[in-house]
Enzyme design. Structure first.
Site, PDB file in Angstrom:
ATOM      1  N   ASN A  10       0.935  -0.982   0.090  1.00 21.30           N
ATOM      2  CA  ASN A  10       0.020  -0.151  -0.026  1.00 21.30           C
ATOM      3  C   ASN A  10       0.761   1.177  -0.196  1.00 21.30           C
ATOM      4  OD1 ASN A  10      -1.747   2.045   0.537  1.00 21.30           O
ATOM      5  ND2 ASN A  10      -2.429   1.491   2.714  1.00 21.30           N
ATOM      6  N   TRP A  11       1.090   1.650  -1.381  1.00 14.75           N
ATOM      7  CA  TRP A  11       1.955   2.826  -1.381  1.00 14.75           C
ATOM      8  C   TRP A  11       1.452   4.102  -0.455  1.00 14.75           C
ATOM      9  CZ3 TRP A  11       3.893   2.920  -6.927  1.00 14.75           C
ATOM     10  CH2 TRP A  11       4.770   1.871  -7.403  1.00 14.75           C
ATOM     11  N   LYS A  12       0.101   4.243  -0.276  1.00 14.18           N
ATOM     12  CA  LYS A  12      -0.474   5.321   0.483  1.00 14.18           C
ATOM     13  C   LYS A  12      -0.451   6.643  -0.548  1.00 14.18           C
ATOM     14  CE  LYS A  12      -0.107   3.192   4.929  1.00 14.18           C
ATOM     15  NZ  LYS A  12      -0.126   3.261   6.305  1.00 14.18           N
ATOM     16  N   HIS A  97      -9.517   1.378   4.940  1.00 22.23           N
ATOM     17  CA  HIS A  97      -8.033   1.416   5.588  1.00 22.23           C
ATOM     18  C   HIS A  97      -8.349   2.296   6.960  1.00 22.23           C
ATOM     19  CE1 HIS A  97      -3.965   2.538   6.701  1.00 22.23           C
ATOM     20  NE2 HIS A  97      -3.611   1.486   6.027  1.00 22.23           N
ATOM     21  N   GLU A  99      -6.784   4.742   7.908  1.00 23.45           N
ATOM     22  CA  GLU A  99      -6.355   5.964   7.654  1.00 23.45           C
ATOM     23  C   GLU A  99      -7.667   6.685   7.012  1.00 23.45           C
ATOM     24  OE1 GLU A  99      -2.825   5.278   5.635  1.00 23.45           O
ATOM     25  OE2 GLU A  99      -1.885   4.971   7.516  1.00 23.45           O
ATOM     26  N   GLU A 167      -4.810  -4.725  10.778  1.00 20.61           N
ATOM     27  CA  GLU A 167      -4.002  -3.783  11.107  1.00 20.61           C
ATOM     28  C   GLU A 167      -4.216  -2.944  12.274  1.00 20.61           C
ATOM     29  OE1 GLU A 167      -1.930  -2.648   6.859  1.00 20.61           O
ATOM     30  OE2 GLU A 167      -3.593  -1.487   7.325  1.00 20.61           O
ATOM     31  N   GLY A 173       3.221   2.289  10.822  1.00 15.71           N
ATOM     32  CA  GLY A 173       4.087   3.155  10.721  1.00 15.71           C
ATOM     33  C   GLY A 173       4.954   3.818  12.024  1.00 15.71           C
ATOM     34  N   SER A 213       4.079  -1.915  10.156  1.00 20.21           N
ATOM     35  CA  SER A 213       5.229  -1.991  10.497  1.00 20.21           C
ATOM     36  C   SER A 213       5.978  -3.495  10.126  1.00 20.21           C
ATOM     37  CB  SER A 213       5.721  -1.879  11.995  1.00 20.21           C
ATOM     38  OG  SER A 213       5.209  -0.523  12.199  1.00 20.21           O
ATOM     39  N   GLY A 234       3.021  -1.152   4.259  1.00 19.90           N
ATOM     40  CA  GLY A 234       3.009   0.605   3.746  1.00 19.90           C
ATOM     41  C   GLY A 234       4.497   0.849   3.483  1.00 19.90           C
ATOM     42  N   GLY A 235       5.206   1.317   4.548  1.00 22.18           N
ATOM     43  CA  GLY A 235       6.590   2.046   4.162  1.00 22.18           C
ATOM     44  C   GLY A 235       7.332   1.129   3.725  1.00 22.18           C
TER      45      GLY A 235
END
Ligand code: 13P
Length: 252
Positions: A10-12, A97, A99, A167, A173, A213, A234-235
């Protein structure tokens, strides 16, 4: 029952064109060079879907969006419909998600409605759930996940059109993760909630990803747990080496 692992990025809200193309190409080359026995999915921002699709040609990496509207077309300024995602070559979309639940106040009912629309258009969904740090501290993790499964996962969900991503919000993150024992306990509870809602056979086949993470150095421990069927990253999905190393470590 063997569930094929899904390694999803997930590149966000990251990457402009040049960076996104370079990242997608690097991931495509690494995946092509190795015969990983897992499924891959990349979810760039809407702006890069068309460009990334081209980079993934000739690979088995699926393309996904990070959100979708429930309507086919119409007066919904700024939104993107399931048909538009199909038209761009997506086979998946992330829905719900944390977010989006926070930034856009998305409710379980809305997420459920989006999932139904996505499935009707022939898209697979990755439906996200997970507790806040305060909920975890209050011992409510499993109850929160059960409620989100009950509210967000539509009755038409099958093991083919739906993937669940657990998640924990406090792990996103932050570099923090639950212990392997905790992750397994929550995933088993999620599978039990899915069995209650959709039947045991469907629940046994449905993939439940862990997200929060995930890095190359913890992937092996997390992904070998019996009810963990992949990762939503993510990251670390923004670095081709790390993203692919997670797959390599997960399959060890
Ligand atoms: P991080 O891997 O950066 O913690 O993000 C997880 C996530 O939110 C994926 O959807």
């Amino acid at each position: 029952m063997a569930r094929k692992k899904l390694i999803a990025g997930n590149w966000k809200m990251n990457c402009l064109s040049a960076e996104g193309v370079a990242l997608a190409k690097a991931v495509a080359e690494k995946v092509k060079a190795n015969k990983y026995d897992c499924d891959f999915l990349i979810c760039p921002p809407f702006t890069l879907l068309g460009l990334v699709k081209k980079c993934l040609r000739g690979t088995k990496i699926a393309l996904g969006a990070q959100d979708v509207h429930f309507a086919e077309f119409g007066a919904h300024t700024g939104d993107i419909s399931p048909l538009m995602l199909k038209d761009l070559g997506c086979s998946y979309t992330i829905i719900g998600h944390s977010e989006r639940r926070v930034d856009h106040k998305e409710s379980n009912a809305l997420i459920n409605k989006k999932a139904v629309a996505a499935h009707q258009a022939g898209l697979n969904t990755v439906i996200c759930i997970g507790e806040t740090g305060a909920e975890r501290d209050a011992g409510k993790t499993i109850k929160v996940c059960q409620d989100e499964i009950n509210g967000s996962v539509p009755a038409d969900a099958t093991a083919k059109n739906t993937v669940i991503a657990y998640e924990p919000i406090w792990a996103i993150g932050t570099g923090k993760t639950p212990t392997a024992t905790d992750v397994q306990e929550v995933h088993a509870a999620i599978r039990a909630a899915l069995a209650k809602k959709l039947g045991k056979a469907t629940a046994q086949k449905m993939r439940i990803l862990y997200g929060g993470s995930v890095k190359p150095n913890n992937a092996s421990e997390l992904l070998k747990l019996p009810d963990v069927d992949g990762a939503l990253i993510g990251g670390a999905s923004l670095k081709a080496d790390d993203f692919v190393a997670i797959a390599a470590n997960a399959l060890k």
